[in-house]
Design a protein around this motif. Sequence first.
Motif, mmCIF file in Angstrom:
data_model
loop_
_atom_site.group_PDB
_atom_site.id
_atom_site.type_symbol
_atom_site.label_atom_id
_atom_site.label_comp_id
_atom_site.label_asym_id
_atom_site.label_seq_id
_atom_site.Cartn_x
_atom_site.Cartn_y
_atom_site.Cartn_z
ATOM 1 N N SER A 1 0.833 -1.195 0.000
ATOM 2 C CA SER A 1 0.000 0.000 0.000
ATOM 3 C C SER A 1 0.872 1.251 0.000
ATOM 4 N N ASP A 2 0.256 2.389 -0.373
ATOM 5 C CA ASP A 2 0.921 3.682 -0.279
ATOM 6 C C ASP A 2 0.621 4.377 1.052
ATOM 7 N N GLU A 3 -0.248 3.802 1.863
ATOM 8 C CA GLU A 3 -0.636 4.443 3.116
ATOM 9 C C GLU A 3 0.451 4.284 4.172
ATOM 10 N N VAL A 4 0.620 5.332 4.977
ATOM 11 C CA VAL A 4 1.644 5.362 6.022
ATOM 12 C C VAL A 4 0.973 5.205 7.384
ATOM 13 N N GLY A 5 1.492 4.311 8.197
ATOM 14 C CA GLY A 5 0.980 4.135 9.548
ATOM 15 C C GLY A 5 1.794 4.952 10.541
ATOM 16 N N HIS A 6 1.119 5.799 11.290
ATOM 17 C CA HIS A 6 1.786 6.619 12.301
ATOM 18 C C HIS A 6 1.533 5.994 13.675
ATOM 19 N N ARG A 7 2.595 5.830 14.449
ATOM 20 C CA ARG A 7 2.473 5.162 15.744
ATOM 21 C C ARG A 7 3.315 5.882 16.804
ATOM 22 N N PHE A 8 2.799 5.909 18.034
ATOM 23 C CA PHE A 8 3.503 6.492 19.171
ATOM 24 C C PHE A 8 3.839 5.397 20.177
#
Length: 231
Positions: free
Chosen positions: A136-143
């Motif tokens: 996918s081109d989607e980016v996962g943002h995580r803290f």
Amino acid sequence: MSEKKIANRFVLILLLAIGINVESYAESDFQSWNALALTGDVDDKGQWQFWFDGHLRFKEDASRLGVSIVRPGIGYKLSNDTTLWLGAARVTIETDDRSIDEDRLWQQATYSLGRFMGGTVSARSRLEQRYRSEESDEVGHRFRQFVRWSKALNENWSMVVWDELFFGLNNTDWGQDSGLDQNRLYVGPAYQMNEKWRVEFGYLNNYIDLPGRNTNAITNHNLSLTFFGSW
């Protein structure tokens, strides 16, 4: 920050971690997590720092490789207690039928929180951008929030307890969900081998939330072994 405030925050995090980890699990696995972590000075003044950690994690009763990670970075020391970092990572996840490659960019701050119960408390706050370009081109943002307590027992031995909470900040079509992602709780001894090397080995409980599945969560009971080197 006062010792009382530090103690209250530390106890709150531990209670949250314990509350997470005592839930009933639909699945579980014994795993072996092995790591090498290196930090040190880049320049003569020690203001610029390097970071490297590598991991091999074996799953299915520690019989086969499940995850490998290579994660370099560079940091700038703001003070003796606080350093800012940025870096990249390559994560390879082995499933039953294929390998999944995940690239990450990460930014973090490492800092001291003072003393508590005769030991020292330190923390790390990390942001990650997760890329699975083959899917996918989607980016996962995580803290990720990490808190560590260590107390010296003698010249070489110490006891270590740490906890790390993971929170997804958005949903992606490749599988990341917003909200609680996982929790890692570690308890074990540490041995200072010499001025540069330390080894920590103990028990690590890894709770993984699985929203969108019929089961609520899984847990991994891990034997954790990490070698730390500093220059």
